[in-house]
Design a protein around this motif. Sequence first.
Motif, short mmCIF file in Angstrom:
data_model
loop_
_atom_site.label_atom_id
_atom_site.label_comp_id
_atom_site.label_asym_id
_atom_site.label_seq_id
_atom_site.Cartn_x
_atom_site.Cartn_y
_atom_site.Cartn_z
N MET A 125 2.94 72.47 -35.96
CA MET A 125 2.18 72.84 -37.12
C MET A 125 2.29 74.34 -37.30
SD MET A 125 -1.95 72.66 -37.82
CE MET A 125 -2.08 71.38 -36.66
N ALA A 126 2.64 74.75 -38.48
CA ALA A 126 2.74 76.18 -38.77
C ALA A 126 1.37 76.73 -39.10
CB ALA A 126 3.69 76.39 -39.94
N VAL A 127 0.94 77.67 -38.33
CA VAL A 127 -0.37 78.28 -38.53
C VAL A 127 -0.22 79.41 -39.52
CG1 VAL A 127 -2.26 79.46 -37.39
CG2 VAL A 127 -1.06 77.63 -36.22
N GLY A 128 -1.19 79.53 -40.43
CA GLY A 128 -1.17 80.62 -41.38
C GLY A 128 -0.32 80.36 -42.60
N SER A 129 -0.12 79.11 -42.92
CA SER A 129 0.70 78.79 -44.07
C SER A 129 0.02 77.71 -44.90
CB SER A 129 2.07 78.31 -43.61
OG SER A 129 1.95 77.10 -42.92
N ASP A 130 0.72 77.26 -45.91
CA ASP A 130 0.18 76.20 -46.76
C ASP A 130 0.12 74.86 -46.03
OD1 ASP A 130 -0.04 77.98 -48.84
OD2 ASP A 130 1.94 77.51 -49.66
N ASN A 131 0.76 74.77 -44.88
CA ASN A 131 0.79 73.52 -44.13
C ASN A 131 -0.54 73.18 -43.48
OD1 ASN A 131 3.49 73.33 -44.77
ND2 ASN A 131 4.16 74.24 -42.86
N LEU A 132 -1.42 74.17 -43.35
CA LEU A 132 -2.70 73.94 -42.68
C LEU A 132 -3.79 73.82 -43.74
CD1 LEU A 132 -3.88 73.67 -39.85
CD2 LEU A 132 -4.40 76.08 -39.91
N THR A 133 -3.94 72.62 -44.28
CA THR A 133 -4.94 72.37 -45.30
C THR A 133 -6.16 71.71 -44.67
OG1 THR A 133 -4.06 70.19 -45.82
CG2 THR A 133 -3.13 72.05 -47.04
N PRO A 134 -7.31 71.80 -45.34
CA PRO A 134 -8.50 71.12 -44.81
C PRO A 134 -8.29 69.62 -44.62
CG PRO A 134 -9.14 72.68 -46.49
CD PRO A 134 -7.64 72.63 -46.49
N GLU A 135 -7.51 69.00 -45.49
CA GLU A 135 -7.25 67.57 -45.36
C GLU A 135 -6.48 67.27 -44.08
OE1 GLU A 135 -6.57 69.28 -48.25
OE2 GLU A 135 -8.39 68.58 -49.25
N GLN A 136 -5.53 68.13 -43.75
CA GLN A 136 -4.77 67.92 -42.53
C GLN A 136 -5.63 68.16 -41.30
OE1 GLN A 136 -1.52 70.59 -43.23
NE2 GLN A 136 -0.17 68.92 -43.91
N LEU A 137 -6.53 69.14 -41.38
CA LEU A 137 -7.43 69.40 -40.26
C LEU A 137 -8.35 68.21 -40.02
CD1 LEU A 137 -8.42 73.12 -40.83
CD2 LEU A 137 -6.91 72.19 -39.08
N ARG A 138 -8.81 67.58 -41.10
CA ARG A 138 -9.69 66.42 -40.96
C ARG A 138 -8.96 65.26 -40.31
NH1 ARG A 138 -11.09 67.83 -46.51
NH2 ARG A 138 -12.94 69.14 -46.38
N GLY A 139 -7.65 65.21 -40.47
CA GLY A 139 -6.86 64.14 -39.89
C GLY A 139 -6.59 64.31 -38.41
N LEU A 140 -6.84 65.49 -37.87
CA LEU A 140 -6.58 65.75 -36.46
C LEU A 140 -7.74 65.29 -35.60
CD1 LEU A 140 -5.12 69.38 -36.55
CD2 LEU A 140 -3.86 67.25 -36.26
N GLU A 141 -7.42 64.85 -34.41
CA GLU A 141 -8.44 64.53 -33.42
C GLU A 141 -8.96 65.84 -32.82
OE1 GLU A 141 -9.58 61.47 -32.71
OE2 GLU A 141 -8.28 60.67 -34.27
N ASP A 142 -9.98 65.75 -31.98
CA ASP A 142 -10.59 66.94 -31.41
C ASP A 142 -9.62 67.74 -30.53
OD1 ASP A 142 -12.94 66.38 -32.71
OD2 ASP A 142 -13.89 65.42 -30.98
N GLY A 143 -8.82 67.06 -29.74
CA GLY A 143 -7.87 67.74 -28.85
C GLY A 143 -6.84 68.57 -29.59
N PRO A 144 -6.11 67.95 -30.52
CA PRO A 144 -5.13 68.73 -31.28
C PRO A 144 -5.77 69.84 -32.13
CG PRO A 144 -4.62 66.41 -31.45
CD PRO A 144 -5.94 66.52 -30.74
#
Length: 83
Positions: free
Chosen positions: A1-20
């Motif tokens: 996952m590219a940090v600091g770009s358009d790839n990190l959207t709130p929707e994608q964060l909601r899809g991640l489990e606690d560990g990732p």
Amino acid sequence: MAVGSDNLTPEQLRGLEDGPLADALAEAKKELFNLRFQSATGQLESHGRLRAVKKDIARIYTEMRERELGIGRAAADDNEKVG
């Protein structure tokens, strides 16, 4: 996952489990440290990257706090099932 770009959207964060999600936070903090170090030594090429990484960290913390409080999208989905 590219940090600091358009790839990190709130929707994608909601899809991640606690560990990732925690891994993404650690990666973003490490990148912020490196960017601050480059800035202090005059080697930083992209000053906008500092701001982007800070915003990503804030997004991750917001998602973590929403999960802790039981609010956000997951809580909205639960309410739809009940009502």
